[in-house]
Design a protein around this motif. Structure first.
Motif, PDB file in Angstrom:
ATOM      1  N   GLU A  68      46.566  32.234  20.840  1.00 28.99           N
ATOM      2  CA  GLU A  68      47.063  32.690  22.145  1.00 28.99           C
ATOM      3  C   GLU A  68      47.036  31.548  23.161  1.00 28.99           C
ATOM      4  N   ILE A  69      45.933  30.777  23.159  1.00 27.35           N
ATOM      5  CA  ILE A  69      45.814  29.649  24.087  1.00 27.35           C
ATOM      6  C   ILE A  69      46.900  28.615  23.821  1.00 27.35           C
ATOM      7  N   LEU A  70      47.158  28.328  22.540  1.00 28.08           N
ATOM      8  CA  LEU A  70      48.171  27.331  22.195  1.00 28.08           C
ATOM      9  C   LEU A  70      49.559  27.757  22.649  1.00 28.08           C
ATOM     10  N   GLN A  71      49.910  29.001  22.377  1.00 28.40           N
ATOM     11  CA  GLN A  71      51.246  29.474  22.748  1.00 28.40           C
ATOM     12  C   GLN A  71      51.464  29.371  24.254  1.00 28.40           C
ATOM     13  N   LYS A  72      50.474  29.829  25.033  1.00 26.58           N
ATOM     14  CA  LYS A  72      50.626  29.802  26.493  1.00 26.58           C
ATOM     15  C   LYS A  72      50.617  28.376  27.023  1.00 26.58           C
ATOM     16  N   SER A  73      49.692  27.546  26.542  1.00 28.71           N
ATOM     17  CA  SER A  73      49.575  26.190  27.082  1.00 28.71           C
ATOM     18  C   SER A  73      50.801  25.345  26.762  1.00 28.71           C
ATOM     19  N   VAL A  74      51.336  25.453  25.540  1.00 30.62           N
ATOM     20  CA  VAL A  74      52.536  24.689  25.180  1.00 30.62           C
ATOM     21  C   VAL A  74      53.728  25.143  26.014  1.00 30.62           C
ATOM     22  N   SER A  75      53.886  26.472  26.163  1.00 24.85           N
ATOM     23  CA  SER A  75      54.995  26.999  26.967  1.00 24.85           C
ATOM     24  C   SER A  75      54.883  26.557  28.417  1.00 24.85           C
ATOM     25  N   ASP A  76      53.665  26.655  28.980  1.00 25.14           N
ATOM     26  CA  ASP A  76      53.463  26.244  30.378  1.00 25.14           C
ATOM     27  C   ASP A  76      53.734  24.751  30.558  1.00 25.14           C
ATOM     28  N   TYR A  77      53.320  23.936  29.599  1.00 29.57           N
ATOM     29  CA  TYR A  77      53.527  22.489  29.695  1.00 29.57           C
ATOM     30  C   TYR A  77      55.023  22.158  29.700  1.00 29.57           C
ATOM     31  N   ILE A  78      55.762  22.782  28.803  1.00 32.36           N
ATOM     32  CA  ILE A  78      57.205  22.523  28.718  1.00 32.36           C
ATOM     33  C   ILE A  78      57.901  22.924  30.012  1.00 32.36           C
ATOM     34  N   ASN A  79      57.501  24.078  30.575  1.00 29.06           N
ATOM     35  CA  ASN A  79      58.120  24.535  31.826  1.00 29.06           C
ATOM     36  C   ASN A  79      57.722  23.650  32.999  1.00 29.06           C
ATOM     37  N   THR A  80      56.441  23.282  33.070  1.00 32.20           N
ATOM     38  CA  THR A  80      55.959  22.452  34.180  1.00 32.20           C
ATOM     39  C   THR A  80      56.599  21.068  34.165  1.00 32.20           C
ATOM     40  N   GLU A  81      56.699  20.469  32.975  1.00 36.34           N
ATOM     41  CA  GLU A  81      57.276  19.136  32.843  1.00 36.34           C
ATOM     42  C   GLU A  81      58.802  19.155  32.792  1.00 36.34           C
ATOM     43  N   LYS A  82      59.348  20.381  32.802  1.00 37.10           N
ATOM     44  CA  LYS A  82      60.813  20.549  32.768  1.00 37.10           C
ATOM     45  C   LYS A  82      61.433  19.809  31.582  1.00 37.10           C
ATOM     46  N   LEU A  83      60.824  19.998  30.413  1.00 38.71           N
ATOM     47  CA  LEU A  83      61.351  19.382  29.202  1.00 38.71           C
ATOM     48  C   LEU A  83      62.538  20.197  28.691  1.00 38.71           C
ATOM     49  N   SER A  84      63.619  19.517  28.403  1.00 42.31           N
ATOM     50  CA  SER A  84      64.797  20.170  27.840  1.00 42.31           C
ATOM     51  C   SER A  84      64.742  20.003  26.324  1.00 42.31           C
ATOM     52  N   ILE A  85      64.434  21.096  25.625  1.00 40.32           N
ATOM     53  CA  ILE A  85      64.250  21.011  24.176  1.00 40.32           C
ATOM     54  C   ILE A  85      65.271  21.865  23.442  1.00 40.32           C
ATOM     55  N   LEU A  86      65.481  21.534  22.195  1.00 38.60           N
ATOM     56  CA  LEU A  86      66.365  22.301  21.324  1.00 38.60           C
ATOM     57  C   LEU A  86      65.500  23.154  20.399  1.00 38.60           C
ATOM     58  N   GLY A  87      65.726  24.452  20.405  1.00 43.03           N
ATOM     59  CA  GLY A  87      64.925  25.334  19.559  1.00 43.03           C
ATOM     60  C   GLY A  87      63.519  25.504  20.109  1.00 43.03           C
ATOM     61  N   ASN A  88      62.579  25.845  19.233  1.00 41.52           N
ATOM     62  CA  ASN A  88      61.192  26.079  19.609  1.00 41.52           C
ATOM     63  C   ASN A  88      60.297  24.968  19.078  1.00 41.52           C
ATOM     64  N   PRO A  89      59.142  24.740  19.737  1.00 44.45           N
ATOM     65  CA  PRO A  89      58.185  23.775  19.196  1.00 44.45           C
ATOM     66  C   PRO A  89      57.771  24.159  17.774  1.00 44.45           C
ATOM     67  N   VAL A  90      57.674  23.164  16.905  1.00 44.91           N
ATOM     68  CA  VAL A  90      57.322  23.417  15.497  1.00 44.91           C
ATOM     69  C   VAL A  90      55.903  22.914  15.248  1.00 44.91           C
ATOM     70  N   PRO A  91      54.958  23.802  14.921  1.00 44.98           N
ATOM     71  CA  PRO A  91      53.584  23.347  14.671  1.00 44.98           C
ATOM     72  C   PRO A  91      53.498  22.510  13.397  1.00 44.98           C
ATOM     73  N   VAL A  92      52.709  21.442  13.464  1.00 47.49           N
ATOM     74  CA  VAL A  92      52.461  20.611  12.288  1.00 47.49           C
ATOM     75  C   VAL A  92      51.303  21.239  11.508  1.00 47.49           C
ATOM     76  N   ILE A  93      51.577  21.601  10.257  1.00 47.49           N
ATOM     77  CA  ILE A  93      50.581  22.289   9.443  1.00 47.49           C
ATOM     78  C   ILE A  93      49.436  21.342   9.085  1.00 47.49           C
ATOM     79  N   LYS A  94      48.213  21.813   9.359  1.00 45.78           N
ATOM     80  CA  LYS A  94      47.023  21.039   9.004  1.00 45.78           C
ATOM     81  C   LYS A  94      46.144  21.866   8.076  1.00 45.78           C
ATOM     82  N   GLU A  95      45.582  21.204   7.090  1.00 44.53           N
ATOM     83  CA  GLU A  95      44.698  21.883   6.154  1.00 44.53           C
ATOM     84  C   GLU A  95      43.239  21.600   6.504  1.00 44.53           C
ATOM     85  N   ASN A  96      42.365  22.533   6.079  1.00 46.07           N
ATOM     86  CA  ASN A  96      40.910  22.353   6.214  1.00 46.07           C
ATOM     87  C   ASN A  96      40.480  22.111   7.658  1.00 46.07           C
TER      88      ASN A  96
END
Length: 296
Positions: free
Chosen positions: A69-97
């Motif tokens: 929940e924290i990640l979804q809100k913080s990433v969305s808020d950052y993109i809106n605050t910085e006015k980043l123009s992106i294509l599609g949605n942010p893609v999480p990089v899969i990490k193991e362990n």
């Protein structure tokens, strides 16, 4: 919590989100306390389960949900605050362990950046359209509203524009209730003057314009030659339009929004023109794009 952006090239960047344990610990504790009150674990009474057992069973899942929940809100808020123009949605990089007990958790998100470009429209000329709705069209809207908010009047016999509730039986099949609007029929002669209880036998082709229309009305297959239908009249009604008065104005636009027939018609006209002008704006955009492509 901290977020940093690393631009890898003109079209790609990576957001790194660092989540501290302090960012989620309090909420995790609150959720676990709620679980403790309702947890049902063999050997313990409800509400008396030790916190150590609750943590063992639920803590990691609660941490995962809370951090997500924290990640979804913080990433969305950052993109809106910085006015980043992106294509599609942010893609999480899969990490193991992932060590969920660590004091800090790091997560990366790949971003597709919208390319920057300039378009010179100085040589593009297109016509601009402003639509004005005629009084005749406004009247059509008024009539439509009056019909929609009107009432049904019971009739002793079938007349033009009557609405009939009938049982329809198609060539021996089980009779099915349906409604017939005489104004929608090709030929109404078989119905005019009939009363409740009367039976009418017709071929569907004589009253419907097409086999498809007949099939839709009768909910059965109809060949080009038509089918024989027996109608038994159950009710005869006629739609009466509502009066164009304050009661109708309130039903259409809400109480007190308009207070006269002139205001009612002006509002209909304004809304209609706004709708048409939105379409006109789309037409301008299409013409600008077409003209620019031709100049290029």
């Amino acid at each position: 919590m901290n977020i940093t952006k690393n631009t890898t090239d003109n079209l790609n960047a990576v957001l790194t989100v660092t989540v501290d344990k302090a960012d989620y610990q309090e909420k995790v504790v609150n959720v676990l306390n709620q679980y403790k009150k309702t947890a049902s674990i063999k050997g313990f009474r409800k509400g008396q389960v030790p916190m150590s057992f609750v943590k063992k069973q639920y803590e990691q899942a609660v941490i995962l949900d809370t951090v997500n929940e924290i990640l979804q809100k913080s990433v969305s808020d950052y993109i809106n605050t910085e006015k980043l123009s992106i294509l599609g949605n942010p893609v999480p990089v899969i990490k193991e362990n992932i060590d969920w007990n660590a004091d800090q958790l790091n997560f990366d998100f790949e971003l597709g950046l919208a390319p920057e470009f300039d378009v010179d429209l100085s040589k593009v000329e297109v016509d601009s359209y402003k639509v004005q709705v005629a009084d005749e069209e406004v009247q059509k809207y008024v009539d439509n509203f009056a019909g929609r908010f009107g009432s049904l009047k019971s009739l002793a016999e079938v007349e033009a524009e009557a609405i009939l509730k009938v049982d329809a039986q198609v060539e021996g099949q089980e009779a099915k209730p349906t409604f017939i609007r005489l104004e929608e029929l090709k030929d109404t002669a078989a119905f005019i003057g009939k009363k409740v209880g009367d039976v009418i036998e017709v071929n569907a082709n004589t009253i419907f314009d097409t086999a498809e229309e007949a099939a839709q009305q009768l909910n059965t297959e109809v060949s080009e030659e038509g089918v024989n239908v027996t109608y038994t009249i159950k009710e005869i009604n006629k739609a009466e339009k509502a009066e164009v008065n304050q009661e109708l104005f309130d039903k259409v636009y809400g109480e007190g929004t308009v207070d006269s027939e002139e205001a009612f018609r002006n509002k209909i006209k304004a809304e209609s023109e706004n709708m048409y002008n939105k379409e006109a704006d789309k037409q301008i955009i299409n013409e600008v794009v077409l003209n620019y492509q031709q100049l290029s």
